[in-house]
Design an enzyme around this catalytic site. Structure first.
Site, PDB file in Angstrom:
ATOM      1  CE  LYS A 207       8.700  -3.101  -2.138  1.00  0.00           C
ATOM      2  NZ  LYS A 207       7.242  -3.281  -2.164  1.00  0.00           N
ATOM      3  CE  LYS A 260       9.246  -5.137   1.354  1.00  0.00           C
ATOM      4  NZ  LYS A 260       7.917  -5.004   0.770  1.00  0.00           N
TER       5      LYS A 260
END
Ligand code: PB1
Length: 334
Positions: A207, A260
């Site tokens: 992320k 992400k």
């Protein structure tokens, strides 16, 4: 001397024997040979949940989405499931914030209440819950502050406690998005100690400290009050670092890995896909959605075509699962 290049059959016949356009001649042929397919069962629908009943607060930053109370979140989950979307990802939104993020593990909290309501309305929906502290801390960071810094190990205890409270409420999967070191192992141990061996962990393993989260932070009221998240989220310039994070999370017991954001990180999705065997999710974040919505509203792009193309690219890069704000809208289009 044998010229092996001459001896080996050509990978592709030369023109005019080869005419690649033959297989593009009709929509049916193109459908037959399409390599990457989008189907609703690959999607996960994010839902923002608040306390109360009958509450819907439309989100200007995410057109078509709203903060919903548990009863209305259950309706949204059931509607999504009816068009083939198998799972929802819950984000709690609350004004009850404090330095210890106590709301994160409140058995009567918005997420915990929504899990039960969704499971009651549609038992077959897979309920995934975001596990983080940023919506519950009074400073908006994803961990507990000690001397003004996000303290890693102190945060693990609260994050694990929040995950257990979600599992207690009936969550099928918990998804830690905090990016603290060791959080997957801490959550796995806590879940197992509380008899939740069957609850899966979808780790936001890779992320990034991205500029594409702003609409979400507006929606969830979770922007950091000071500084940024670069002390715990990944540097956008790094892929090897993402692979190390994935390896750590695999070793700590993750069941699903996630990259992400998605569209700006297709190379990372591909690298993770080629290195690891676990199911791979990609989160097409709020900024990816909001940008396309704004361009479509301005008449600059065809939203449906651009959305389908974007999500196809994410799947083509190697994602098995795509978390997307288009999930409910797109499913009937497929
Ligand atoms: O759609 C999105 O932008 C998702 C944002 C994401 C949710 N997991 C995080 C963004 C952020 O860093 O604020 C929330 C962090 N726990």
């Amino acid at each position: 001397m044998i010229d092996r290049a001459a001896a080996a059959p050509p990978a592709v016949a030369p023109f005019p024997q080869a005419r690649p356009r033959r297989l593009r001649a009709s929509a049916t042929l193109r459908r037959m040979v399409r390599e990457t397919r989008l189907t609703p069962d690959r999607f996960v629908l994010p839902l923002f949940v608040v306390e109360g009943a009958g509450v819907t607060q439309p989100l200007d930053s995410l057109p078509g989405h709203a903060r919903l109370s548990a009863d209305l979140a259950a309706q949204a989950a059931r509607q999504a499931y009816a068009v083939g979307v198998p799972a929802v990802l819950l984000f709690g939104v609350t004004d009850r914030k404090d330095e210890s993020a106590s709301g994160a593990h409140d058995p009567g909290g918005a997420v915990q209440t929504a899990i039960a309501a969704i499971k009651d309305a549609e038992p077959d929906v897979v309920v995934v819950t975001d596990v983080c502290l940023c919506a519950y801390t009074d400073h908006g960071h994803c961990g507990i502050l000690v001397d003004g810094e996000v303290a890693n190990d102190v945060s693990l205890e609260v994050i694990a406690r929040a995950a257990v409270s979600h599992a207690d409420a009936g969550a099928d999967v918990v998804a830690p998005s905090d990016m603290m070191d060791g959080r997957v192992g801490a959550i796995r141990s806590a879940l197992d100690a509380e008899g939740h061996e069957g609850v899966s962990i979808m780790s936001y393993a890779a992320k990034y400290a991205s500029a594409f989260y702003s609409p979400f932070r507006d929606a969830a009221g979770s922007a950091p009050a000071f500084g940024d998240r670069r002390g715990y989220q990944l540097d956008p310039g790094n892929v090897r670092e993402a692979l190390r994070e994935c390896a750590l999370d695999v070793g700590e017991g993750a069941d699903v890995l996630m990259v992400k954001p998605a569209l700006p990180y297709l190379d990372v999705i591909r690298a993770v896909r080629e290195r690891f065997e676990l199911p791979l999710a990609a989160y097409s974040v709020s900024g990816e959605y909001a940008m396309l919505k704004a361009a479509a509203a301005a008449g600059d792009v065809d939203e449906r075509a651009a959305a389908l193309e974007s999500l196809t690219a994410i799947r083509r890069a190697g994602a098995d699962i795509v978390v997307t704000y288009w999930a409910k809208e797109l499913a009937p289009w497929l």
